[in-house]
Scaffold this motif. Structure first.
Motif, PDB file in Angstrom:
ATOM      1  N   THR A   3      -9.403   7.518   1.797  1.00  0.00           N
ATOM      2  CA  THR A   3     -10.033   7.491   3.128  1.00  0.00           C
ATOM      3  C   THR A   3      -9.848   8.771   3.939  1.00  0.00           C
ATOM      4  O   THR A   3     -10.567   8.979   4.910  1.00  0.00           O
ATOM      5  N   THR A  38       0.861  -1.180   0.000  1.00  0.00           N
ATOM      6  CA  THR A  38       0.000   0.000   0.000  1.00  0.00           C
ATOM      7  C   THR A  38       0.898   1.231   0.000  1.00  0.00           C
ATOM      8  O   THR A  38       2.123   1.103  -0.017  1.00  0.00           O
ATOM      9  N   PHE A  59     -19.695   1.341   2.057  1.00  0.00           N
ATOM     10  CA  PHE A  59     -19.653   2.723   1.576  1.00  0.00           C
ATOM     11  C   PHE A  59     -21.037   3.136   1.038  1.00  0.00           C
ATOM     12  O   PHE A  59     -21.582   4.189   1.418  1.00  0.00           O
ATOM     13  N   CYS A 100     -19.763   0.387  15.062  1.00  0.00           N
ATOM     14  CA  CYS A 100     -19.421   1.814  14.965  1.00  0.00           C
ATOM     15  C   CYS A 100     -20.573   2.727  15.387  1.00  0.00           C
ATOM     16  O   CYS A 100     -20.379   3.923  15.587  1.00  0.00           O
TER      17      CYS A 100
HETATM   18  O1  UT7 Z   1     -17.205   1.983  10.259  1.00  0.00           O
HETATM   19  C1  UT7 Z   1     -17.767   1.508   9.069  1.00  0.00           C
HETATM   20  C2  UT7 Z   1     -16.710   0.658   8.497  1.00  0.00           C
HETATM   21  N1  UT7 Z   1     -16.263   0.785   7.200  1.00  0.00           N
HETATM   22  C3  UT7 Z   1     -16.335   1.793   6.295  1.00  0.00           C
HETATM   23  O2  UT7 Z   1     -16.905   2.805   6.474  1.00  0.00           O
HETATM   24  C4  UT7 Z   1     -15.628   1.563   5.013  1.00  0.00           C
HETATM   25  C5  UT7 Z   1     -16.433   1.956   3.815  1.00  0.00           C
HETATM   26  N2  UT7 Z   1     -15.701   1.686   2.581  1.00  0.00           N
HETATM   27  C6  UT7 Z   1     -14.642   2.403   2.201  1.00  0.00           C
HETATM   28  O3  UT7 Z   1     -14.263   3.338   2.884  1.00  0.00           O
HETATM   29  C7  UT7 Z   1     -13.960   2.087   0.896  1.00  0.00           C
HETATM   30  O4  UT7 Z   1     -14.701   1.100   0.218  1.00  0.00           O
HETATM   31  C8  UT7 Z   1     -12.500   1.585   1.071  1.00  0.00           C
HETATM   32  C9  UT7 Z   1     -11.643   2.735   1.546  1.00  0.00           C
HETATM   33  C10 UT7 Z   1     -12.464   0.447   2.098  1.00  0.00           C
HETATM   34  C11 UT7 Z   1     -11.935   1.056  -0.245  1.00  0.00           C
HETATM   35  O5  UT7 Z   1     -12.023   2.054  -1.237  1.00  0.00           O
HETATM   36  P1  UT7 Z   1     -12.586   1.686  -2.676  1.00  0.00           P
HETATM   37  O6  UT7 Z   1     -12.499   2.898  -3.492  1.00  0.00           O
HETATM   38  O7  UT7 Z   1     -13.960   1.089  -2.472  1.00  0.00           O
HETATM   39  O8  UT7 Z   1     -11.553   0.635  -3.178  1.00  0.00           O
HETATM   40  P2  UT7 Z   1     -11.785  -0.887  -3.661  1.00  0.00           P
HETATM   41  O9  UT7 Z   1     -12.076  -1.784  -2.508  1.00  0.00           O
HETATM   42  O10 UT7 Z   1     -12.727  -0.897  -4.816  1.00  0.00           O
HETATM   43  O11 UT7 Z   1     -10.358  -1.239  -4.202  1.00  0.00           O
HETATM   44  C12 UT7 Z   1      -9.785  -0.567  -5.354  1.00  0.00           C
HETATM   45  C13 UT7 Z   1      -8.407  -1.135  -5.612  1.00  0.00           C
HETATM   46  C14 UT7 Z   1      -8.377  -2.656  -5.683  1.00  0.00           C
HETATM   47  O12 UT7 Z   1      -7.419  -3.009  -6.669  1.00  0.00           O
HETATM   48  P3  UT7 Z   1      -7.892  -3.428  -8.158  1.00  0.00           P
HETATM   49  O13 UT7 Z   1      -8.812  -4.581  -7.961  1.00  0.00           O
HETATM   50  O14 UT7 Z   1      -8.592  -2.211  -8.693  1.00  0.00           O
HETATM   51  O15 UT7 Z   1      -6.599  -3.722  -8.820  1.00  0.00           O
HETATM   52  C15 UT7 Z   1      -7.870  -3.064  -4.326  1.00  0.00           C
HETATM   53  O16 UT7 Z   1      -7.210  -4.320  -4.353  1.00  0.00           O
HETATM   54  O17 UT7 Z   1      -7.527  -0.790  -4.556  1.00  0.00           O
HETATM   55  C16 UT7 Z   1      -6.893  -1.962  -4.047  1.00  0.00           C
HETATM   56  N3  UT7 Z   1      -6.625  -1.768  -2.627  1.00  0.00           N
HETATM   57  C17 UT7 Z   1      -5.530  -1.144  -2.176  1.00  0.00           C
HETATM   58  N4  UT7 Z   1      -4.474  -0.603  -2.807  1.00  0.00           N
HETATM   59  C18 UT7 Z   1      -3.524  -0.016  -2.055  1.00  0.00           C
HETATM   60  C19 UT7 Z   1      -7.402  -2.118  -1.571  1.00  0.00           C
HETATM   61  N5  UT7 Z   1      -6.815  -1.736  -0.429  1.00  0.00           N
HETATM   62  C20 UT7 Z   1      -5.658  -1.131  -0.777  1.00  0.00           C
HETATM   63  C21 UT7 Z   1      -4.625  -0.525  -0.039  1.00  0.00           C
HETATM   64  N6  UT7 Z   1      -3.579   0.022  -0.721  1.00  0.00           N
HETATM   65  N7  UT7 Z   1      -4.646  -0.446   1.305  1.00  0.00           N
END
Ligand code: UT7
Length: 320
Positions: free
Chosen positions: A37, A28, A216, A111
């Motif tokens: 985030t 990451t 989300f 949460c």
């Molecule tokens: O308290 C309530 C609890 N939770 C929440 O509120 C979380 C709500 N959700 C979110 O905040 C977002 O969905 C996240 C921040 C968790 C993720 O963001 P996203 O824009 O939905 O990303 P994604 O899961 O669609 O992932 C996009 C890409 C993926 O790669 P590919 O498949 O596009 O190649 C993931 O594998 O980002 C990748 N990815 C990362 N890359 C770098 C996932 N985590 C990471 C990371 N660093 N930590």
């Protein structure tokens, strides 16, 4: 009679883990984490315990409230990361602070936990059962995280926030709270598998698993909906709300809620950059920061809104 917050406190672990620190253990980087985030660092417990953090936050809240521990009648702790299955955290906090003879229990709504704790205390107090209450949101959620899973390990942090409530003629105005188990599987952390004389399950503990996009989508839809519901229920104009203090999970969720409510983002304070998502602790930590730095003034109308696993969500309207 209604519950009024007369003191707040917070406590976080000493150790700071930055995004760059995480980039050394999983694939990451700071740019991905901060743009998706808003998180730049989080606190992670080393020596600290759930009960210890809760007690520290509570002690500060009691001091500010000028309330003697022995006068507290009810303790509610919202947590999903207690130190023990039993005894509950409320009893450990009471013992640590010298609170005697109070009713004490823990409450699990992930949460949304602090909001549920506030609503529960209000219900007891409005019914005349207790004159005051200590409510705490606390997590050492770092122990529930798979530190090899980059999709979750970058998001969370540990900490505690507390509030002392006293009955008065103003304060808590109204609330809405909801839950929906249909989407329970999008954010989970299992306890131990069944393991007894009849079945032999894997005794190892499980970790947090999340379908981030599902959570989300849920948050950006349900949070504005329940805030609108609360405004309508109480006949309050949204312009009269000074601050919307939302669960700090992700700055993009908070911005999106502001946009959907057609309100300026300045009314939605954030500190997710410093602490990450501290689950039940996020609302009271932010509330305490705002209380102590003078952003909250007597008479201000504020809305607290939480959302999280369950799924659970809700909002409360307070006059400060
Ligand atoms: O308290 C309530 C609890 N939770 C929440 O509120 C979380 C709500 N959700 C979110 O905040 C977002 O969905 C996240 C921040 C968790 C993720 O963001 P996203 O824009 O939905 O990303 P994604 O899961 O669609 O992932 C996009 C890409 C993926 O790669 P590919 O498949 O596009 O190649 C993931 O594998 O980002 C990748 N990815 C990362 N890359 C770098 C996932 N985590 C990471 C990371 N660093 N930590």
């Amino acid at each position: 009679m209604t519950a009024r917050i007369i003191g707040t406190g917070r406590a976080v672990p000493a150790e700071i883990i930055t995004n760059d620190d995480l980039a050394k253990v999983v694939e990451t980087n700071d740019e991905w984490i901060s743009t998706r985030t808003g998180i730049r660092q989080r606190r992670v417990a080393k020596e600290e315990t759930t009960a210890g953090l809760a007690a520290e936050a509570a002690r500060k809240a009691l001091e500010q409230a000028c309330m003697a521990p022995e006068d507290i009648q009810l303790v509610i702790v919202a947590t999903c990361s207690s130190d023990y299955f039993f005894p509950n955290t409320a009893c450990l906090v009471a013992e640590e602070l010298g609170i005697r003879h109070a009713a004490g229990f823990d409450l699990s709504a992930a949460c949304t936990g602090f909001l549920y704790a506030l609503n529960t205390a209000q219900a007891y107090m409005a019914a005349g059962m207790y004159k005051n209450a200590l409510i705490i949101g606390v997590e050492t959620i770092s122990k529930l995280i798979d530190w090899k899973d980059r999709s979750t390990c970058v998001l969370f942090g540990d900490g505690a926030g507390a509030a002392v409530l006293e009955t008065g003629d103003r304060g808590f105005l109204d609330m809405v709270q909801h839950s929906d188990g249909e989407k329970a599987d999008v954010l989970t952390c299992r306890t131990r598998a069944m393991n007894n004389l009849l079945v032999s399950g894997d005794p190892s503990l499980d970790y947090i698993k999340m379908e981030g996009q599902e959570v989300f989508k849920f948050a950006v839809k349900k949070v504005p909906e329940c805030i609108e519901e609360l405004l309508e229920k109480t006949g309050t104009a949204r312009e009269d709300i000074k601050y919307f203090i939302l669960h700090q999970a992700n700055s993009r969720i908070i911005s999106s809620v502001a946009k959907r409510l057609k309100m300026e983002e300045e009314k939605f304070p954030m500190n997710v950059n410093l602490y990450g998502n501290t689950s039940a602790a996020s609302i009271p930590i932010l509330l305490d920061e705002m209380n102590r730095d003078g952003r909250l003034q007597r008479g201000d109308k504020i809305i607290l809104s939480g959302f999280g696993a369950g799924l659970t969500w809700g909002a409360a309207l307070l006059e400060w």
